[in-house]
Design an enzyme around this catalytic site. Sequence first.
Site, PDB file in Angstrom:
ATOM      1  N   LYS A  13       0.836  -1.219   0.000  1.00  0.00           N
ATOM      2  CA  LYS A  13       0.000   0.000   0.000  1.00  0.00           C
ATOM      3  C   LYS A  13       0.866   1.261   0.000  1.00  0.00           C
ATOM      4  CE  LYS A  13      -2.190  -1.229   3.794  1.00  0.00           C
ATOM      5  NZ  LYS A  13      -1.546  -2.547   4.041  1.00  0.00           N
ATOM      6  N   ARG A  88      -9.853  -0.017   8.931  1.00  0.00           N
ATOM      7  CA  ARG A  88      -9.398  -1.380   9.239  1.00  0.00           C
ATOM      8  C   ARG A  88     -10.436  -2.160  10.030  1.00  0.00           C
ATOM      9  NH1 ARG A  88      -3.421   0.090   9.072  1.00  0.00           N
ATOM     10  NH2 ARG A  88      -2.272  -1.854   9.231  1.00  0.00           N
ATOM     11  N   ARG A 127      11.492  -5.650   4.932  1.00  0.00           N
ATOM     12  CA  ARG A 127      11.149  -4.225   4.731  1.00  0.00           C
ATOM     13  C   ARG A 127      12.107  -3.322   5.509  1.00  0.00           C
ATOM     14  NH1 ARG A 127       5.111  -2.134   5.453  1.00  0.00           N
ATOM     15  NH2 ARG A 127       5.257  -3.068   7.524  1.00  0.00           N
ATOM     16  N   ARG A 160      11.277  -1.415  10.881  1.00  0.00           N
ATOM     17  CA  ARG A 160      10.180  -1.004  11.773  1.00  0.00           C
ATOM     18  C   ARG A 160      10.126  -1.909  12.996  1.00  0.00           C
ATOM     19  NH1 ARG A 160       4.654  -0.086   8.385  1.00  0.00           N
ATOM     20  NH2 ARG A 160       3.816  -1.190  10.177  1.00  0.00           N
ATOM     21  N   ARG A 171      -0.515  -9.259  13.500  1.00  0.00           N
ATOM     22  CA  ARG A 171      -1.104  -8.284  12.562  1.00  0.00           C
ATOM     23  C   ARG A 171      -1.840  -8.985  11.417  1.00  0.00           C
ATOM     24  NH1 ARG A 171       4.255  -5.685  11.562  1.00  0.00           N
ATOM     25  NH2 ARG A 171       3.335  -4.503   9.851  1.00  0.00           N
TER      26      ARG A 171
HETATM   27  P1  ADP Z   1       2.118  -1.934   3.213  1.00  0.00           P
HETATM   28  O1  ADP Z   1       2.137  -0.415   3.204  1.00  0.00           O
HETATM   29  O2  ADP Z   1       0.934  -2.509   2.505  1.00  0.00           O
HETATM   30  O3  ADP Z   1       2.297  -2.525   4.589  1.00  0.00           O
HETATM   31  P2  ADP Z   1       4.706  -1.674   1.857  1.00  0.00           P
HETATM   32  O4  ADP Z   1       4.398  -0.778   0.710  1.00  0.00           O
HETATM   33  O5  ADP Z   1       5.476  -1.095   2.991  1.00  0.00           O
HETATM   34  O6  ADP Z   1       3.369  -2.425   2.388  1.00  0.00           O
HETATM   35  O7  ADP Z   1       5.479  -2.946   1.260  1.00  0.00           O
HETATM   36  C1  ADP Z   1       5.900  -4.006   2.122  1.00  0.00           C
HETATM   37  C2  ADP Z   1       7.284  -4.498   1.667  1.00  0.00           C
HETATM   38  O8  ADP Z   1       7.145  -5.169   0.413  1.00  0.00           O
HETATM   39  C3  ADP Z   1       8.299  -3.402   1.463  1.00  0.00           C
HETATM   40  O9  ADP Z   1       9.544  -3.907   1.835  1.00  0.00           O
HETATM   41  C4  ADP Z   1       8.224  -3.123  -0.053  1.00  0.00           C
HETATM   42  O10 ADP Z   1       9.457  -2.621  -0.562  1.00  0.00           O
HETATM   43  C5  ADP Z   1       7.926  -4.506  -0.594  1.00  0.00           C
HETATM   44  N1  ADP Z   1       7.058  -4.495  -1.791  1.00  0.00           N
HETATM   45  C6  ADP Z   1       6.023  -3.663  -2.070  1.00  0.00           C
HETATM   46  N2  ADP Z   1       5.452  -3.989  -3.245  1.00  0.00           N
HETATM   47  C7  ADP Z   1       6.127  -5.079  -3.721  1.00  0.00           C
HETATM   48  C8  ADP Z   1       6.029  -5.910  -4.894  1.00  0.00           C
HETATM   49  N3  ADP Z   1       5.076  -5.681  -5.818  1.00  0.00           N
HETATM   50  N4  ADP Z   1       6.900  -6.919  -5.033  1.00  0.00           N
HETATM   51  C9  ADP Z   1       7.846  -7.165  -4.094  1.00  0.00           C
HETATM   52  N5  ADP Z   1       8.002  -6.434  -2.969  1.00  0.00           N
HETATM   53  C10 ADP Z   1       7.165  -5.405  -2.770  1.00  0.00           C
HETATM   54  P1  AMP Z   2       0.671   0.341   9.003  1.00  0.00           P
HETATM   55  O1  AMP Z   2       1.745   1.375   8.830  1.00  0.00           O
HETATM   56  O2  AMP Z   2      -0.552   0.618   8.163  1.00  0.00           O
HETATM   57  O3  AMP Z   2       1.177  -1.075   8.845  1.00  0.00           O
HETATM   58  O4  AMP Z   2       0.169   0.485  10.516  1.00  0.00           O
HETATM   59  C1  AMP Z   2       1.052   0.242  11.608  1.00  0.00           C
HETATM   60  C2  AMP Z   2       0.235   0.019  12.875  1.00  0.00           C
HETATM   61  O5  AMP Z   2      -0.486   1.225  13.213  1.00  0.00           O
HETATM   62  C3  AMP Z   2      -0.834  -1.066  12.794  1.00  0.00           C
HETATM   63  O6  AMP Z   2      -0.328  -2.375  13.032  1.00  0.00           O
HETATM   64  C4  AMP Z   2      -1.808  -0.618  13.894  1.00  0.00           C
HETATM   65  O7  AMP Z   2      -1.309  -0.950  15.171  1.00  0.00           O
HETATM   66  C5  AMP Z   2      -1.754   0.913  13.758  1.00  0.00           C
HETATM   67  N1  AMP Z   2      -2.798   1.377  12.821  1.00  0.00           N
HETATM   68  C6  AMP Z   2      -2.615   1.920  11.596  1.00  0.00           C
HETATM   69  N2  AMP Z   2      -3.781   2.206  11.012  1.00  0.00           N
HETATM   70  C7  AMP Z   2      -4.751   1.824  11.884  1.00  0.00           C
HETATM   71  C8  AMP Z   2      -6.173   1.826  11.853  1.00  0.00           C
HETATM   72  N3  AMP Z   2      -6.850   2.252  10.786  1.00  0.00           N
HETATM   73  N4  AMP Z   2      -6.829   1.368  12.957  1.00  0.00           N
HETATM   74  C9  AMP Z   2      -6.161   0.933  14.025  1.00  0.00           C
HETATM   75  N5  AMP Z   2      -4.828   0.875  14.109  1.00  0.00           N
HETATM   76  C10 AMP Z   2      -4.121   1.313  13.055  1.00  0.00           C
END
Ligand code: ADP
Ligand code: AMP
Length: 214
Positions: A13, A88, A127, A160, A171
């Site tokens: 995302k 969520r 990541r 992270r 999660r």
């Molecule tokens: P989210 O915001 O949904 O938690 P991220 O955008 O942070 O996910 O992506 C999670 C991990 O996967 C990061 O390390 C990112 O670089 C990697 N990633 C994102 N899209 C792809 C893809 N299409 N193929 C492989 N790795 C990806």
């Molecule tokens: P994310 O960066 O989207 O992976 O979010 C990191 C963490 O923030 C999640 O695991 C939750 O603990 C908290 N969080 C983010 N968005 C929400 C949401 N919409 N509702 C509740 N907790 C959230």
Amino acid sequence: MNIILFGAPGVGKGTQAEKLVKKYHIVHISTGEMFRDAIKGNTPLGQLANSYISKGHLVPDEVTISLVKERISQSDCQKGFILDGFPRTLQQAECLGKICLELNIKIDYVIDIEVLEDELITRLSGRRICKNCGSSYHVVFNKPKVNDVCDNCQGPLITRDDDNKESVIVRLNTYKKQTEPLIKYYMDQGILLRINGQQAIDDVFKEIVNKIGE
Ligand code: ADP
Ligand code: AMP
């Protein structure tokens, strides 16, 4: 254009949001990033959020909803926004519906990015994010140009705190129980777009752009 980027932790995302913001000139609203900023600043919100995030739990709905309401009421969101990581829970989705009515705006698309669970674990364990701007990288799939340095702001890349094995399992389970049911909620509203997230980053982006229009 107002979009929700939907999907389990690690589907990409944040990665896609960064590209969509550049193409459509809309605002990126990541609740996770807002919480991480508050934690960095050691604010009361940050302290509260951290007590949930560190265990992999969701931050309570009332806290998250009021944060989003305040953010999307700001004037820069009038040009359009991407909600990343919100809603969520069903309560968050219903409140978002009410907020949109109040502000006289609508959500155009809910983009559901789909990736298998084994791949999510590989993505989350590799990541790295920029400590300054939050940009997301991966040690294998999305390397920065210079090792451990952000391409966008030259900030240091870190892991992270909640990308550890225990937290990832919690999660992903929370996603299945509380968040995944929203797919049907938005499908019933006729605004859900399903995207194959298991392809190269640029190909995922192309599929999104093809579906939402240039
Ligand atoms: P989210 O915001 O949904 O938690 P991220 O955008 O942070 O996910 O992506 C999670 C991990 O996967 C990061 O390390 C990112 O670089 C990697 N990633 C994102 N899209 C792809 C893809 N299409 N193929 C492989 N790795 C990806
Ligand atoms: P994310 O960066 O989207 O992976 O979010 C990191 C963490 O923030 C999640 O695991 C939750 O603990 C908290 N969080 C983010 N968005 C929400 C949401 N919409 N509702 C509740 N907790 C959230």
